[in-house]
Design an enzyme around this catalytic site. Structure first.
Site, PDB file in Angstrom:
ATOM      1  N   LEU A  10       0.839  -1.193   0.000  1.00  0.00           N
ATOM      2  CA  LEU A  10       0.000   0.000   0.000  1.00  0.00           C
ATOM      3  C   LEU A  10       0.881   1.253   0.000  1.00  0.00           C
ATOM      4  CD1 LEU A  10      -2.783  -1.086   2.512  1.00  0.00           C
ATOM      5  CD2 LEU A  10      -2.562  -1.555   0.068  1.00  0.00           C
ATOM      6  N   ARG A  17       2.445  15.345   5.537  1.00  0.00           N
ATOM      7  CA  ARG A  17       3.313  15.789   6.632  1.00  0.00           C
ATOM      8  C   ARG A  17       4.788  15.812   6.231  1.00  0.00           C
ATOM      9  NH1 ARG A  17       2.373  12.452  11.866  1.00  0.00           N
ATOM     10  NH2 ARG A  17       3.918  13.962  12.611  1.00  0.00           N
ATOM     11  N   LYS A  24       5.907  10.216  -0.700  1.00  0.00           N
ATOM     12  CA  LYS A  24       6.524   9.759   0.545  1.00  0.00           C
ATOM     13  C   LYS A  24       7.367   8.511   0.362  1.00  0.00           C
ATOM     14  CE  LYS A  24       3.783   7.906   3.626  1.00  0.00           C
ATOM     15  NZ  LYS A  24       2.868   7.688   4.776  1.00  0.00           N
ATOM     16  N   GLN A  74      -5.654   3.549  -6.372  1.00  0.00           N
ATOM     17  CA  GLN A  74      -6.771   3.730  -5.450  1.00  0.00           C
ATOM     18  C   GLN A  74      -7.334   5.137  -5.646  1.00  0.00           C
ATOM     19  OE1 GLN A  74      -5.866   4.031  -1.284  1.00  0.00           O
ATOM     20  NE2 GLN A  74      -7.918   3.424  -0.634  1.00  0.00           N
TER      21      GLN A  74
END
Length: 453
Positions: A10, A17, A24, A74
Site C-alpha cells: 500500500l 506531513r 513519501k 486507489q
C-alpha cells in the site's frame, strides 16, 4: 511444494506531513527509496506476483516500481481495506488458486524478509488461519490499535485506541499493520467490509472480525517494534535512517570490518566492505562503493561510485568521486580528490591534489598540489601518467597529455606537451633578481597612497 505467495504494498498515501513534492515512499533511506526496501523484503519472502497500490497523481511511484511489481490505483482514497481491494484487477484471478497474500506498507523500510516469511509460515499452519497479523510491543502503546487475544492465544479483535476501554488500553500487544491473508477468501472478505465509522472508510483490520464470524481463526506473529516503524514526517525519516544505519553497521562489523567509531560512519544500501577493512571516524559512503580486503579508509573521507583495492590507504579527508578506481596498496592522502581516474597498484598521491579523468601508473608518485587540468570549459580530456613516474609538487598537467614511464616532472611545472619515458622536464620562467627593488617598489606604492589620500 511451498504455498503460493503474493503481496500487495500500500503506497497511495499523499504524505502531506513530509511537506515534499516527492511522494513519501520515494524518499530514500540509506540511499534507497523506502518502497525499494519493502519490495526487497517481499521478494525475499518469496512473494510473486507483487502489486503496488498508488494514488492517481503518483506517476513517479509507478515508474519507480516498473519491472518489479504490477500497479493499481486507489481513487478515491477510502481506507486500507479499500486500497487492497484496488488490487483486484491485478490479483483476483491469481487468488482463486489459493495461497497467501501479504499486505505491507510502502513506508516501512525496516521490515525484513525473515519476518514476512514467518507470517507466511503461520498462515500455512495446520489450523489454516484466515488472517495472521503482525504484532509488536512498543515502549509506549499510545495510540496504536490493540490486539485482543482469546484464552487460546487466538486473535479475536483489533481495537483502535480511540475506541478502547481502559482495560483494552492496558494491553501492550499492538497492531503492526502487516497481514498475511488466505488468498482464496481475500476479495470476498474485502467486499464485506463496511464503512460505519467516524471517517467513513473501509478498514483492513475489520477482516479479523469477518473471519471470526465465518468460523475462521486468526493469529498473531510478533516482531521487533523497529520493523513496524512507518515514516510520515521528516522526523520519522530521520529515525528510519538512523535505524537503517545501525543495521548496516552491525552487518559490516559482523562481516569482519573494523570501525573505530561506528556510530559516526554512514553507509549506503549497496556499500560493500570486505573482511579486514578498517574504517575511521566520520567516513561517508555514498552509492556504489566497494572496498577490498585489508584496505583502510581514514577519518573524514567521502567515497561515492568508487572501488578501493586490497591494502589501499585512503584519507584522512580524501574524496573519491564516481569512477575512482584505487589499486592495491595505493595511497590517496589528505585533501586529495579523485574523479573518474584509475590509480594503479602502489601509486601515491598523498597531499592536496586533484586527479580527474586520468590514469596514474603503478608506483608513480604525485607531489603535493598537483592537479590534472581536465576541463577546457567545454570538454573533458584525459591525462596519462606512466608507471614509476615522479610528478613534482604544484605541477599542473594540462590535458590531453601523456607522461611516459619513469619520467620526472620538476616542481612547479605546467606541462602542456607529452613527456617521453625517463625524461626530466622542468617548465618554469627564468628567475630575475633586482637588488633593492622590493624596498623601492614599497616606497613608490606608499607615495601613491598618500597622493590619493
Amino acid at each position: 511444494m511451498s504455498e503460493r505467495v503474493a503481496a500487495v504494498i500500500l503506497s497511495a498515501g499523499m504524505g502531506t506531513r513530509m511537506k515534499s513534492a516527492l511522494p513519501k515512499v520515494l524518499h530514500p533511506v540509506a540511499g534507497k527509496p523506502m518502497i525499494g526496501w519493502v519490495l526487497d523484503a517481499v521478494a525475499g519472502s518469496g512473494a510473486d506476483p507483487v502489486v503496488v497500490v498508488t494514488a492517481p497523481a503518483h506517476d513517479t511511484v509507478r515508474e519507480a516500481v516498473s519491472g518489479r511489481a504490477a500497479v493499481a490505483v486507489q481513487d478515491p482514497p477510502l481506507g486500507t481495506g479499500h486500497a487492497v481491494l484496488a488490487s483486484a484487477e491485478a490479483l483476483e484471478t491469481w487468488c482463486r488458486g489459493g495461497g497467501t497474500v501479504l499486505v505491507c506498507f510502502g513506508d516501512t523500510p525496516m521490515i525484513t524478509p525473515q519476518t514476512l516469511s514467518r507470517l507466511v509460515a503461520a498462515r500455512q499452519a495446520a489450523d489454516d488461519p484466515a488472517v495472521v497479523v503482525l504484532g509488536f510491543e512498543p515502549e509506549d502503546p499510545g495510540q496504536y490499535g490493540r490486539l485482543v487475544l482469546g484464552p487460546d492465544m487466538v486473535l479475536e479483535r483489533i481495537i483502535e485506541a480511540r475506541d478502547a476501554t481502559p482495560e483494552v488500553l492496558s494491553i501492550r500487544l499492538c497492531n503492526g499493520g502487516v497481514m498475511a491473508i488466505d488468498a482464496s477468501i481475500l476479495f470476498d472478505m474485502l467486499r464485506r467490509i463496511g464503512n460505519d465509522n467516524a471517517k467513513g472508510e473501509f478498514y483492513l483490520t475489520d477482516l479479523v472480525g469477518i473471519a471470526h464470524r465465518d468460523g475462521r481463526r486468526c493469529h498473531v506473529v510478533t516482531c521487533d517494534p523497529l520493523e513496524t516503524q512507518g515514516v510520515d514526517s521528516r522526523a520519522g525519516l530521520a529515525r528510519a535512517e538512523a535505524a537503517m544505519q545501525d543495521r548496516l553497521r552491525a552487518a559490516a562489523l559482523e562481516g569482519g570490518v573494523t570501525m573505530t567509531a561506528p556510530e559516526t560512519v554512514f553507509l549506503t544500501h549497496d556499500t560493500r566492505l570486505a573482511q579486514d577493512v578498517t574504517v575511521g571516524p566520520h567516513v561517508v559512503f555514498g552509492p556504489k562503493v566497494a572496498v577490498e580486503e585489508g584496505a583502510e579508509i581514514r577519518a573524514f573521507s567521502h567515497l561515492e561510485g568508487a572501488h578501493v583495492g586490497p591494502g589501499a590507504l585512503v584519507g584522512p579527508y580524501a574524496r573519491l568521486r564516481p569512477g575512482a578506481r584505487i589499486g592495491a596498496q595505493a595511497h590517496i592522502g589528505n585533501f586529495v580528490e579523485v574523479k573518474n581516474a584509475e590509480i594503479e597498484a602502489g601509486a601515491k598521491a598523498n597531499h592536496l591534489s586533484y586527479i580527474g579523468d586520468a590514469r596514474i601508473g603503478s608506483g608513480a608518485n604525485i607531489g603535493a598540489g598537483t592537479i590534472t587540468c581536465n576541463y577546457d570549459g567545454t570538454n573533458k580530456h584525459h591525462t596519462d601518467i606512466g608507471a614509476r613516474s615522479f610528478i613534482g609538487s604544484n605541477t599542473a598537467l594540462v590535458a590531453p597529455v601523456k607522461v611516459g614511464d619513469g619520467a620526472i616532472i620538476g616542481a612547479g611545472s605546467t606541462v602542456t606537451r607529452d613527456v617521453a619515458g625517463d625524461d626530466l622536464v622542468v617548465v618554469r620562467g627564468e628567475t630575475k633578481t633586482i637588488p633593492g627593488g622590493g624596498e623601492r617598489l614599497r616606497q613608490r606604492n606608499l607615495a601613491k597612497k598618500k597622493t590619493k589620500g
